[in-house]
Design a protein around this motif. Sequence first.
Motif, PDB file in Angstrom:
ATOM      1  N   LEU A 151       0.376  34.569  81.062  1.00 60.50           N
ATOM      2  CA  LEU A 151      -0.726  35.084  81.398  1.00 60.50           C
ATOM      3  C   LEU A 151      -0.820  36.554  81.380  1.00 60.50           C
ATOM      4  CD1 LEU A 151      -0.563  33.033  84.837  1.00 60.50           C
ATOM      5  CD2 LEU A 151      -2.129  32.868  82.996  1.00 60.50           C
TER       6      LEU A 151
ATOM      7  N   GLN B 118      -2.528  39.980  77.511  1.00 55.33           N
ATOM      8  CA  GLN B 118      -3.632  41.060  77.501  1.00 55.33           C
ATOM      9  C   GLN B 118      -2.616  42.422  78.022  1.00 55.33           C
ATOM     10  OE1 GLN B 118      -6.172  42.112  76.121  1.00 55.33           O
ATOM     11  NE2 GLN B 118      -7.605  40.476  75.981  1.00 55.33           N
ATOM     12  N   GLU B 119      -2.044  42.310  78.901  1.00 57.38           N
ATOM     13  CA  GLU B 119      -1.432  43.408  79.620  1.00 57.38           C
ATOM     14  C   GLU B 119      -0.182  43.815  78.693  1.00 57.38           C
ATOM     15  OE1 GLU B 119      -2.493  40.917  81.323  1.00 57.38           O
ATOM     16  OE2 GLU B 119      -3.341  41.398  83.092  1.00 57.38           O
ATOM     17  N   MET B 120       0.201  42.967  78.105  1.00 54.35           N
ATOM     18  CA  MET B 120       1.269  43.378  77.043  1.00 54.35           C
ATOM     19  C   MET B 120       0.749  44.067  75.802  1.00 54.35           C
ATOM     20  SD  MET B 120       4.266  40.569  76.685  1.00 54.35           S
ATOM     21  CE  MET B 120       3.454  39.033  76.882  1.00 54.35           C
ATOM     22  N   ASN B 121      -0.562  43.779  75.393  1.00 52.51           N
ATOM     23  CA  ASN B 121      -1.474  44.318  74.475  1.00 52.51           C
ATOM     24  C   ASN B 121      -1.502  45.938  74.964  1.00 52.51           C
ATOM     25  OD1 ASN B 121      -1.458  42.564  72.515  1.00 52.51           O
ATOM     26  ND2 ASN B 121      -3.760  42.111  73.256  1.00 52.51           N
ATOM     27  N   LEU B 122      -2.043  46.130  76.081  1.00 50.86           N
ATOM     28  CA  LEU B 122      -2.224  47.315  76.669  1.00 50.86           C
ATOM     29  C   LEU B 122      -0.988  48.397  76.947  1.00 50.86           C
ATOM     30  CD1 LEU B 122      -4.680  46.301  79.470  1.00 50.86           C
ATOM     31  CD2 LEU B 122      -5.255  47.844  77.746  1.00 50.86           C
TER      32      LEU B 122
ATOM     33  N   LEU C 136       1.217  48.605  74.840  1.00 51.08           N
ATOM     34  CA  LEU C 136       1.452  49.432  73.611  1.00 51.08           C
ATOM     35  C   LEU C 136       0.472  50.589  73.290  1.00 51.08           C
ATOM     36  CD1 LEU C 136       2.296  46.588  70.788  1.00 51.08           C
ATOM     37  CD2 LEU C 136       4.031  47.940  72.172  1.00 51.08           C
ATOM     38  N   LEU C 137      -0.473  50.578  74.111  1.00 54.90           N
ATOM     39  CA  LEU C 137      -1.167  51.949  74.151  1.00 54.90           C
ATOM     40  C   LEU C 137      -0.573  53.052  74.808  1.00 54.90           C
ATOM     41  CD1 LEU C 137      -4.746  50.429  74.840  1.00 54.90           C
ATOM     42  CD2 LEU C 137      -3.505  50.482  72.612  1.00 54.90           C
TER      43      LEU C 137
ATOM     44  N   ASN D 164       0.473  42.748  65.967  1.00 49.70           N
ATOM     45  CA  ASN D 164       0.704  43.052  67.491  1.00 49.70           C
ATOM     46  C   ASN D 164       0.142  42.637  68.457  1.00 49.70           C
ATOM     47  OD1 ASN D 164       3.263  44.655  67.250  1.00 49.70           O
ATOM     48  ND2 ASN D 164       1.925  45.887  65.772  1.00 49.70           N
ATOM     49  N   ASP D 165      -1.097  41.887  68.302  1.00 48.63           N
ATOM     50  CA  ASP D 165      -2.023  41.309  69.238  1.00 48.63           C
ATOM     51  C   ASP D 165      -1.351  40.145  69.833  1.00 48.63           C
ATOM     52  OD1 ASP D 165      -4.102  40.497  70.852  1.00 48.63           O
ATOM     53  OD2 ASP D 165      -5.496  40.762  69.388  1.00 48.63           O
ATOM     54  N   HIS D 166      -0.867  40.303  71.138  1.00 44.01           N
ATOM     55  CA  HIS D 166      -0.074  39.219  71.909  1.00 44.01           C
ATOM     56  C   HIS D 166      -0.835  38.011  71.970  1.00 44.01           C
ATOM     57  CE1 HIS D 166       2.216  43.051  72.612  1.00 44.01           C
ATOM     58  NE2 HIS D 166       3.293  42.104  72.947  1.00 44.01           N
ATOM     59  N   ARG D 167      -2.167  38.063  71.814  1.00 48.83           N
ATOM     60  CA  ARG D 167      -2.978  36.777  71.889  1.00 48.83           C
ATOM     61  C   ARG D 167      -2.306  35.723  70.704  1.00 48.83           C
ATOM     62  NH1 ARG D 167      -8.803  38.235  71.801  1.00 48.83           N
ATOM     63  NH2 ARG D 167      -7.650  39.726  70.450  1.00 48.83           N
TER      64      ARG D 167
END
Lengths: 263, 331
Positions: B206, B209-213, B215-216, B270-273
Motif C-alpha cells: 500500500l 507511492q510513498e516509497m517512491n516519494l 527517494l526524492l 526504482n519505481d516501486h510500482r
Amino acid sequence: MSVPAFEIRNLRVLLGGKTILKELSFSLEEGESLCIIGPNGAGKSTLLKAMLRLLPIHGGRIFFEGQDIQKLSRRDLARQLAYVPQAGNMLIPYTVYAFVLMARYPYQNLLAPLSDKDHVIVHQSLEQCEMEHFAERPLASLSGGERQKVFIAAALAQCPRVLFLDEATTFLDYRHEGEVLALIRKLRDEEGVAVVSVTHDLNQGLHEYERVLALKDGRRIFFGPPQELMNCEMLTSIYDSPFRLLSDPEGGKEVVIPGKVTQ
Amino acid sequence: MNSRWILILFILFSLAVFFVAPFAGMTKISLSGIFASGSDGIESAVFWRIRVPRVLTAFLAGSGLALSGMAFQALFRNPLATPFTLGVSGGAAFGAALYMRLGVVLALPGFSGTTGAAFLGAVLVILLAYGLTRLQGGFATETLLLAGVALSYFLSSMILALQYSANLHDSFRLVRWLMGGLGLVGYDAVLTLFPLVATGTATLFLLRQEMNLLLLGDDLARSRGMELQRIRLLLFFAVSLMVGGIVSVCGPIGFVGMMVPHICRLLVGNDHRHLFPAVFFLGGAFLCLCDTGARIFFAPAEIPVGVITALLGGPFFLLLLFNRKLRSRVQ
C-alpha cells in the motif's frame, strides 16, 4: 476576497538553536507574486520553507487564505502550494514521466489511485514546460536547465495556486534562465498562478514581481513594490556592497549593476 | 527489455521454482507418489510434511527479507541500508544466544523460547534505529549505518563471550543457529511466519507511492503532500514484523535483503510500482532456490542456507554491479 492570500505574523524560526527569522511580518494579496532577496544567510530559503511548512516554526503564525497552515493537512497544502527546489545537484533516480506523475500524489488515495485525469495533467504540465519529448528519459541524463524545467513541470502537475521557487535560475546559463523566466511569467499571467521566489538576481526581482521582501539577518528591511527599492543607498545597506543604477537605453527600464565604477 | 517483460519473467521463474523445488532432494518423489497413502505413504509424507512447508517457509522468508531491504533502502535513501546493516541480525542472534545460555523464558504466543528471544532482539534493534532517526533533527544516514556496524560488532562480541562461557552443546547449537537454516519439519514455521510476512507485505504494497516519494528527499516528499513521520513509522512497523519473524525462525540470512532489491533495481528501475512485485517474486524464488541447493549439493549432508545465498548471490551481484550498461540504470 478581502482575506490576504498569505499573512505572516511575527514569524520566528530557529535552526539548530540559532534564530534564523526574527519577528517577521508581511502579507500578500490574492494573485500577488513575491520576490525574496537578501545576502547569503539572511533567511530567504528558511522563510520559503516555513511558508511551505517544510520547517517547524517557533513563534508567530502563517495564514494561507485565512487558515493557519500548521493546522492544514499536508495533502491540502500540496493541492495549493507547490515547491520547486534547485534541481542542479539532486539525484532523482526516475524517468521524467515517473517523476512528474508522483506530483499527483495529493490527489490520490487508497480508493482512488492514479486515473486517466492524472496522466492528462502530467502531459499538459510537460507540454507547458516544453519537456514532453523528454518524458521517457532518466532525469539524471538531463542538463541542469532541462532538469529545472522538469521540476517546474512536476510542481505544475500539483495544480497549485502558489508556486514557490528556491533560486530556480541561479546555476542556469542565459538561454535556460531566459526560458525558465518566460515559463514562470506565462504561468503567472495566463494560468493565474502566484509565484513566491528566492533569488540573487536583483534585476529579475525588481522587474518581474509585484512585491519584494528584503531580508537581512533574519529581519525584514524592506517590503513593498520593487520601484521603491530602486535606489542605491537602500540596496547598498541591504548587501553591504555598492551598486549603481543604469537606464537601459532600449527598454527604458532601470538596471541594477553591482560594484563601483572602475577605471 | 522493458520492465513488464522482466516482471513476467520473474513470475514465471518463481512459479517454476515453487513447483519444482519440493521434488528435489534425497528421496525421489514421483507425481503419483505425493497423493499415495497407506504403506506407500513415505513419498507423500516427505513431500507434504517436509518439502512443501520448507519451500513455503523459504518463499515467505525470501520475499519478506527482500521487501524489507527494499523498504529500508528507500527509507534511508542509501543502497547499503538494510535491516541487517543496521545490526538486526546481531540483535536477533544476541537474543537467541542469551536464551540458549541463560534459558530466560520468553513466552510469546506462536514462538518457541529461542525464536521469541530472537524476535525481541531483532525488533529492539529496529526500534533503536527508529529512535535515532526521531531524535532532534535526526542523523545522517551514514552516521546511522556506522552506528549499525558498531552495534553489530558490539553484539557479536557479546555473543562470543556468551559462547565462550557456554558448554559444548549450547555452543554448537548457537553456532548452528547463527548460520541460518530452514530445516524444520511441519507447518509451525509457516504458521508463525505467514501472518507476520503477510501483514508487512500488505503494508509495503500500500505504500509503493510513498516509497517512491521518499527517494526524492524529505522536503520534496513533504511538499508533494506526504505525511513523512506517519509513513516512516508504518514502514518501520512493517519491516520489524517481517524481519523479526523471519530472523527468529530462519536465523540471520540477511544477504537476500541487500542483494535482491538491487538486482531488481538494476533490471526494472526504482519505481516501486514495478519494483515491489519484482522484489517479492525474485526474493521468494531466490531463497527457495538457495535452500534447494543447500539440500542437494552435498547430500546427504545439508549446508546452511546462509552459506549458499552469499556464495550464489555475491558473484552474481558483483557481475551486475560492474556491468556498465546495467549500472547506468541504477542512477
